[in-house]
Structure formats: structure tokens, C-alpha cells
Design a protein around this motif. Structure first.
Motif, PDB file in Angstrom:
ATOM      1  N   ASN A 113      52.384  56.272  25.808  1.00 31.73           N
ATOM      2  CA  ASN A 113      53.274  57.024  26.090  1.00 31.73           C
ATOM      3  C   ASN A 113      54.337  56.786  27.186  1.00 31.73           C
ATOM      4  N   PRO A 114      55.424  55.997  26.884  1.00 32.35           N
ATOM      5  CA  PRO A 114      56.625  55.490  27.728  1.00 32.35           C
ATOM      6  C   PRO A 114      57.207  56.614  28.269  1.00 32.35           C
ATOM      7  N   ASN A 115      57.340  57.853  27.757  1.00 31.51           N
ATOM      8  CA  ASN A 115      58.195  58.876  28.288  1.00 31.51           C
ATOM      9  C   ASN A 115      57.417  59.946  28.813  1.00 31.51           C
ATOM     10  N   ASP A 116      56.154  59.554  29.236  1.00 31.74           N
ATOM     11  CA  ASP A 116      55.366  60.701  29.841  1.00 31.74           C
ATOM     12  C   ASP A 116      55.549  60.556  31.441  1.00 31.74           C
ATOM     13  N   GLU A 117      56.318  61.657  31.748  1.00 32.64           N
ATOM     14  CA  GLU A 117      56.515  61.697  33.228  1.00 32.64           C
ATOM     15  C   GLU A 117      55.419  61.623  34.049  1.00 32.64           C
ATOM     16  N   GLU A 118      54.353  62.573  33.694  1.00 36.06           N
ATOM     17  CA  GLU A 118      53.290  62.830  34.641  1.00 36.06           C
ATOM     18  C   GLU A 118      52.697  61.455  34.676  1.00 36.06           C
ATOM     19  N   ILE A 119      52.419  60.797  33.647  1.00 33.37           N
ATOM     20  CA  ILE A 119      51.667  59.569  33.814  1.00 33.37           C
ATOM     21  C   ILE A 119      52.495  58.358  34.642  1.00 33.37           C
ATOM     22  N   MET A 120      53.704  58.559  34.485  1.00 29.73           N
ATOM     23  CA  MET A 120      54.809  57.643  35.224  1.00 29.73           C
ATOM     24  C   MET A 120      54.559  57.860  36.946  1.00 29.73           C
ATOM     25  N   THR A 121      54.606  59.182  37.167  1.00 33.23           N
ATOM     26  CA  THR A 121      54.542  59.678  38.386  1.00 33.23           C
ATOM     27  C   THR A 121      53.404  59.395  39.005  1.00 33.23           C
ATOM     28  N   ARG A 122      52.183  59.654  38.425  1.00 24.77           N
ATOM     29  CA  ARG A 122      50.938  59.162  38.998  1.00 24.77           C
ATOM     30  C   ARG A 122      50.632  57.676  39.056  1.00 24.77           C
ATOM     31  N   LEU A 123      51.022  56.725  37.907  1.00 23.16           N
ATOM     32  CA  LEU A 123      51.100  55.542  38.177  1.00 23.16           C
ATOM     33  C   LEU A 123      52.007  54.914  39.247  1.00 23.16           C
ATOM     34  N   GLU A 124      52.979  55.592  39.508  1.00 26.01           N
ATOM     35  CA  GLU A 124      53.754  55.021  40.586  1.00 26.01           C
ATOM     36  C   GLU A 124      53.170  55.181  42.085  1.00 26.01           C
ATOM     37  N   VAL A 125      52.498  56.353  42.203  1.00 24.07           N
ATOM     38  CA  VAL A 125      51.681  56.615  43.223  1.00 24.07           C
ATOM     39  C   VAL A 125      50.385  55.642  43.440  1.00 24.07           C
ATOM     40  N   LEU A 126      49.877  55.638  42.562  1.00 26.73           N
ATOM     41  CA  LEU A 126      48.364  54.695  42.470  1.00 26.73           C
ATOM     42  C   LEU A 126      48.906  53.168  42.928  1.00 26.73           C
ATOM     43  N   GLU A 127      49.753  52.761  42.261  1.00 27.20           N
ATOM     44  CA  GLU A 127      50.502  51.472  42.698  1.00 27.20           C
ATOM     45  C   GLU A 127      50.773  51.391  44.140  1.00 27.20           C
ATOM     46  N   THR A 128      51.486  52.414  44.783  1.00 23.54           N
ATOM     47  CA  THR A 128      51.798  52.298  46.031  1.00 23.54           C
ATOM     48  C   THR A 128      50.499  52.282  46.786  1.00 23.54           C
ATOM     49  N   LEU A 129      49.361  53.223  46.565  1.00 24.25           N
ATOM     50  CA  LEU A 129      48.150  53.007  47.187  1.00 24.25           C
ATOM     51  C   LEU A 129      47.438  51.842  46.949  1.00 24.25           C
ATOM     52  N   PHE A 130      47.556  51.313  45.909  1.00 28.89           N
ATOM     53  CA  PHE A 130      46.976  49.888  45.698  1.00 28.89           C
ATOM     54  C   PHE A 130      47.726  48.874  46.585  1.00 28.89           C
ATOM     55  N   SER A 131      49.068  48.965  46.612  1.00 27.73           N
ATOM     56  CA  SER A 131      49.555  48.043  47.611  1.00 27.73           C
ATOM     57  C   SER A 131      49.105  48.131  49.100  1.00 27.73           C
ATOM     58  N   ILE A 132      49.004  49.547  49.674  1.00 22.55           N
ATOM     59  CA  ILE A 132      48.669  49.679  51.040  1.00 22.55           C
ATOM     60  C   ILE A 132      47.077  49.399  51.014  1.00 22.55           C
ATOM     61  N   VAL A 133      46.292  49.535  49.704  1.00 22.17           N
ATOM     62  CA  VAL A 133      44.754  49.319  50.086  1.00 22.17           C
ATOM     63  C   VAL A 133      44.816  47.603  50.244  1.00 22.17           C
ATOM     64  N   ILE A 134      45.725  46.828  49.446  1.00 19.51           N
ATOM     65  CA  ILE A 134      45.532  45.300  49.824  1.00 19.51           C
ATOM     66  C   ILE A 134      45.823  44.986  51.054  1.00 19.51           C
ATOM     67  N   VAL A 135      46.737  45.663  51.761  1.00 15.62           N
ATOM     68  CA  VAL A 135      47.357  45.306  53.149  1.00 15.62           C
ATOM     69  C   VAL A 135      46.163  45.657  53.964  1.00 15.62           C
ATOM     70  N   GLU A 136      45.736  46.873  53.996  1.00 17.33           N
ATOM     71  CA  GLU A 136      44.464  47.465  54.660  1.00 17.33           C
ATOM     72  C   GLU A 136      43.169  46.668  54.527  1.00 17.33           C
ATOM     73  N   SER A 137      42.906  46.176  53.458  1.00 18.46           N
ATOM     74  CA  SER A 137      41.911  45.152  53.162  1.00 18.46           C
ATOM     75  C   SER A 137      41.906  43.965  53.834  1.00 18.46           C
ATOM     76  N   GLU A 138      43.032  43.311  53.769  1.00 18.88           N
ATOM     77  CA  GLU A 138      43.238  42.039  54.556  1.00 18.88           C
ATOM     78  C   GLU A 138      43.075  42.159  55.942  1.00 18.88           C
ATOM     79  N   LEU A 139      43.725  43.600  56.620  1.00 21.73           N
ATOM     80  CA  LEU A 139      43.281  43.736  58.015  1.00 21.73           C
ATOM     81  C   LEU A 139      41.824  43.937  58.479  1.00 21.73           C
ATOM     82  N   PHE A 140      41.297  44.650  57.471  1.00 21.01           N
ATOM     83  CA  PHE A 140      39.912  44.903  57.568  1.00 21.01           C
ATOM     84  C   PHE A 140      38.989  43.482  57.389  1.00 21.01           C
TER      85      PHE A 140
END
Length: 577
Positions: free
Chosen positions: A375-402
């Protein structure tokens, strides 16, 4: 141990102290253990017990718990056999009865012996409860109804010791209740019963520590001592919490007591918070599985617990990291050896549950990515995925710190080295090609989670809040490090470098990750667990197996490589190997 600190800058001693250190270093921990075992025959086969034997075994148990090359193993439970033997001997001589009850002996006339008796029993039962709760093992003493030993009376210059140990006793009693309920196989406890116990622990926690215990108490630096270096005729012992002569004046004695009270309270704080967080996680997983079975509305309680757990663990990660970096400034000298061993055990336990969250996050991103393709045009999925990818990026950084904490400790602490070996390969695999990770996990029954994923119940706003919280803690830690460096007069520190990673939430996950690999961070995964830069993984492993690495004496470390170094060949090429 009490003279060696995590930060080498604090290991500044005079000639007499250096001579004492050199004398002690002539006996390795392994040799010391052999000597102890020569002095104490096979304790399980002894026909007679004595107070002196119990004291000797208890001191050896404590030594092993803080020895960097032991620390009672990766789970902290390797000392359970020794503890069980100690308790058997204690019961044999009647240590569970208060010494004042022995009317036919002269014990009651010896006040020092009575004090030692009560202190020893108190330490044993406290340790039994703490280790059973932390390690998930059985209690050696299921109920304290068998004992009438009075609570030890401590001489206190501050008047705080009695209150502290009363609270520790309350905590340990709750631990006993929980362990007894969980270990009852025939009558499995109801979740509400466990929640009642966690609520009681939270009440004790708040009454004992208050709201901002870490910020308002632990983070306050100890008062520095300006006395001269220890003279040659003064014995070096744990009675000094700073580089100077042992406390003699009333003010020195008060300061000394305040210092080790702070150590005791912090260790109690970090252990209790870690145990509570992990209990919330396990209860949340129970609800997750329950929802899988019958879609019950009780899942909402599990979701809230999961959120509490995540917030608590994020705080714990930064608290433990900060104490590791600044322990001498916060607690005074001579306490690193016990603070680090307790911190490490809590870090390892926290890390186990953080890994589970990490896998859930990967799994949820994978599912949403698949839905977006459909569903490439589903805005809800797009928004959620963007936030999750941001969170994942932060988790990677934080995991390296930990994980950087494990890397820093791995030069001295065997269990940190074990964890770092495992994390190093797993995270590199996830960063290079998460698909391979999931493909491998699917082949092993029990590793791949199918069904309800707790993260799917987080709203976008809640995920964004989690991102902000992680960022705030990271920035706070960076600011603290800057202040610390300015005070220390140093411009840079290899193990405190923090590099900003791309956090563009509009970028695809697989596009962000390769860019991360080019940066050097606290626990840069461009470096191997064997030190140095991007040396060949294969040559490092060969050196390790051939015995060039001092840690190779531990057979279980070799097994770690058999389990965790089965990397995908395409991924190895991506790493440049």
C-alpha cells in the motif's frame, strides 16, 4: 581491588602505595583461589562446621563476586553452590538462632562475638534473597520463620545505618515472597499476585529513595580529602575512601560513613530498579502471549507495563553509564571494585531485555515495510514507518553507547568481554543485513517471534515521545562529559567520543544504516572486540583460538565464537573482509 579504578587518571599513588600494589599483584586471582581451596578442604565433605569456616567461605564468596575474572559468571549465579554450602554449615552450627538464646554457653558474655554472629547471618540471608531474585534461582532459605537472629546493631556516626538496613530487609522480604511464588510449580501464581508484590516494592522504593534520588543525591560529588599521601607505617585497607590517611577525627569518620552509605544506597537502588524493570517486562510479555491466545482486553495493562519498563530501562542505562565514568568523583576512591561488579551484573541483565526490545523493533519495521510495498499510498503506514526508522536510528546510536561500557570494561572484566563478543557480531549482522538475521532465527525454534508484537500498540505520538526521551538523555550525557572533561583538563577521551549520526526520518532504513558504519563512536563496531581498528576479523579469531588472547583460557569464550560468528558471507564482503 579497592585501589584500582575504572578511570586510570584516579590511579595516582605514592611510592609506598605502589609498592603495596605491586606486592599484591604477584598473586593472581586464579592462584589466590587455589590457595583458598587448599586452606579449605572440600567443604561439602567436611564432617564438622565452625564459625571460622563459615566466615572464610563467606569472604571467599564475596571475593569471587567482585573479582573481575569471575563475578560469579555471566548470569551471576555461579556462586550458588558455594552459597548453598555456606548456608548448610550455618544451619549446622545453629547460626539461625540468636546467640543470646544459647544459655548454656559463654557466648552471651562476648559482645563482639554476638555482633559478628548477627552480622554474618544478616549478610547470608540478604545475599540469598538478592541472588535468587537476580539470577532466577531457588532460595536456599525459603522462609525466615526458622530464624530469630536479631537485626545487627551498627555503630553509626550519621544515625542512618539502622534505617538503611531496615529498608534492605523489607526489600529482601518482598524478593522472598516473589521467588517463592514464581518457583511454586504446582500452584502457579496469578499475575495479579505478582503485581501486588511489585506494587509493594514500588512503595518501598519511593519511601526509601524519594522522587529524584539519583539527581539530588547520587550526582552530588563527595567532599574531597586534602590530607597527605598515606605514610609508610599506616596499613592500607578499605577503611580509607580517599587517597590519604584512614579517618581519625570525628569529621573524617562522619565523611567516611557518608561515603560508604552512598555506595550501599546506590547498589540497593540500581539492583531494585533493575529487578522491577525486568519484572514489568516479564508481566508485559505474559499479556502479549495472552492476547495472542484469546485477544482479551487485559492487553491494555500489559501495554502500560511495557511502556513503564522501556522508560525505566532507558533511565537505568544512562545512570549506570554515568556512574561507571564518574564513580570516584561521586563516591570517593576505593569503591570502584564493588560498584563496577554490581553495575556490570545489572547492565548484563538490562542488556538481555533491551535485546528483546531491539528484535521486536526490527520485526515491526520489517512488517511495516512489507505493508508499505503493498500500500504505497497509505499515509498512516508511511508516517509510522518514518518514526520507527528514526527510533531505530537512535536505538543503534544508544546501543553503541551502552555496549561501549562493556567494551571499556572488557579489558579487565571477563563477563563484559563475553557480552561484547556476542553483541559485536549480532549488531553488525543486524546493521548490515537484518534479513539474514531473521532468516537464521526462523530456522531455530523459539528464537523467531510469531504473533503479537507489543510495539505495534504504541501510538505514533508515544513513539515520538520515546525518541525525544532517548535524545534528551543522550544530550544530557554529552553535556556531563563536556563538563567532566573541562574539570579534568583533558580535551578528548577515546572512550567518551560521541559522533552525531544521520537522523533523517525521511530516509529509508537500509539507506541510513550503511552510512552509520563509517562513523567512529564510543563502541564503534568498525573495531573488533580484540582492540585496534579495522583489523581482519579472521586473523583476530585465529589469534584468539591459538591462545594469543589472554582470555582464551576460558573454554566458554571459544564456544561464543562457534555460536555468534556464523556471519553471512555477503555481509562479510560489505564489511570489507
Amino acid at each position: 581491588m579497592s585501589m584500582l579504578h575504572n578511570n586510570e587518571g584516579n590511579n595516582e599513588y605514592g611510592e609506598d602505595e605502589l609498592n603495596a600494589l605491586n606486592d599484591m599483584k604477584q598473586v593472581s586471582s586464579e592462584e589466590y583461589g587455589k590457595v583458598i581451596r587448599l586452606c579449605i578442604p572440600d567443604e561439602a565433605a567436611l564432617e564438622k562446621s565452625s564459625l571460622k569456616l563459615i566466615q572464610a567461605l563467606t569472604l571467599f564468596y564475596f571475593y569471587r563476586s567482585v573479582a573481575p575474572d569471575d563475578c560469579h559468571g555471566l548470569s551471576g549465579s555461579d556462586g550458588q553452590l558455594t552459597l548453598g554450602v555456606i548456608i548448610k554449615h550455618a544451619m549446622t552450627i545453629g547460626l539461625n538462632r540468636d546467640p543470646s538464646k544459647f544459655f548454656s554457653t559463654s557466648i552471651r558474655k562476648k559482645s563482639q562475638l554476638m555482633s559478628t554472629w548477627r552480622n554474618l547471618w544478616h549478610y547470608i540471608i540478604t545475599t540469598d534473597a538478592l541472588t535468587a531474585m537476580h539470577c532466577g534461582t531457588m532460595l536456599n532459605i525459603k522462609s525466615l520463620d526458622i530464624s530469630d537472629v536479631e537485626i545487627p546493631k551498627f555503630e553509626s556516626k550519621t544515625g542512618e545505618l539502622a534505617h538503611i538496613y531496615e529498608n534492605i530487609d523489607l526489600i529482601c522480604q518482598s524478593y522472598r515472597n516473589i521467588v517463592n511464588k514464581i518457583s511454586n510449580i504446582k500452584n502457579k501464581p496469578k499475575v495479579v499476585s505478582i503485581l501486588t508484590e511489585t506494587n509493594e516494592l514500588e512503595r518501598i522504593f519511593f519511601n526509601f529513595f524519594g522522587k529524584d534520588f539519583f539527581k539530588d543525591y547520587i550526582c552530588l560529588p563527595v567532599e574531597k580529602d586534602e590530607s597527605p599521601t598515606t605514610p609508610a607505617n599506616v596499613d592500607l585497607n578499605a577503611n580509607s575512601d580517599y587517597s590519604g590517611s584512614p579517618p581519625t577525627t570525628e569529621q573524617d569518620l562522619i565523611r567516611h560513613e557518608q561515603s560508604y552509605i552512598k555506595v550501599i544506597k546506590f547498589m540497593t537502588f540500581i539492583q531494585l530498579r533493575t529487578n522491577l524493570s525486568c519484572m514489568y517486562y516479564m508481566i508485559a510479555v505474559h499479556y502479549e502471549n495472552k492476547y495472542n491466545e484469546d485477544k482479551t482486553p487485559s492487553m491494555s495493562a500489559g501495554i502500560e507495563l511495557f511502556k513503564i519498563y522501556i522508560k525505566s530501562v532507558v533511565q537505568l542505562v544512562y545512570i549506570m553509564s554515568y556512574v561507571l565514568d564518574h564513580s570516584v568523583e561521586l563516591f570517593g576512591k576505593n569503591y570502584d571494585y564493588i560498584l563496577t561488579s554490581v553495575n556490570e551484573r545489572c547492565m548484563i541483565k538490562t542488556h538481555s531485555f533491551l535485546t528483546s526490545f531491539f528484535i521486536r523493533l526490527l520485526h515491526h519495521i520489517k512488517e511495516l515495510t512489507f505493508k508499505r510495498m503493498q500500500n504505497p499510498n497509505d499515509e498512516e503506514i508511511m508516517t509510522r514507518l518514518e518514526v520507527l526508522e528514526t527510533l531505530f536510528s537512535i536505538v543503534i546510536v544508544e546501543s553503541e553507547l551502552f555496549v561501549g561500557n562493556f567494551r571499556k570494561l572488557s579489558s579487565k572484566y571477563i563477563n563484559s568481554y563475553r557480552v561484547y563478543v556476542m553483541v559485536y557480531f549480532v549488531i553488525r549482522q543486524c546493521m548490515a543485513n537484518p534479513e539474514i538475521f531473521f532468516e537464521n532465527s526462523e530456522k531455530i525454534a523459539g528464537l523467531y517471534h510469531v504473533g503479537t508484537n507489543m510495539i505495534q500498540f504504541f501510538t505514533v505520538a508515544e513513539l515520538e515521545h520515546l525518541c525525544r526521551m532517548c535524545e534528551e538523555f543522550r544530550i544530557a550525557k554529552e553535556e556531563q562529559n563536556k563538563i567532566y572533561k573541562q574539570k579534568d583538563g583533558s580535551s578528548t577521551s577515546n572512550n567518551e567520543e560521541n559522533t552525531q549520526f544521520p537522523m533523517d526520518s525521511g530516509t529509508g532504513l537500509m539507506e541510513v544504516l550503511p552510512g552509520m558504519m563509517g562513523h567512529n563512536t564510543t563502541a564503534s563496531f568498525g573495531s573488533t572486540p580484540f582492540g585496534g581498528g579495522d583489523t581482519s576479523m579472521y586473523s583476530a579469531i585465529n589469534n584468539f583460538i591459538l591462545g594469543d588472547n589472554p582470555m582464551s583460557q576460558n573454554e566458554d569464550l571459544i564456544k561464543l565464537f562457534d555460536v555468534y560468528t556464523d556471519l553471512d558471507q555477503d555481509s562479510l564482503g560489505a564489511f570489507g573482509f
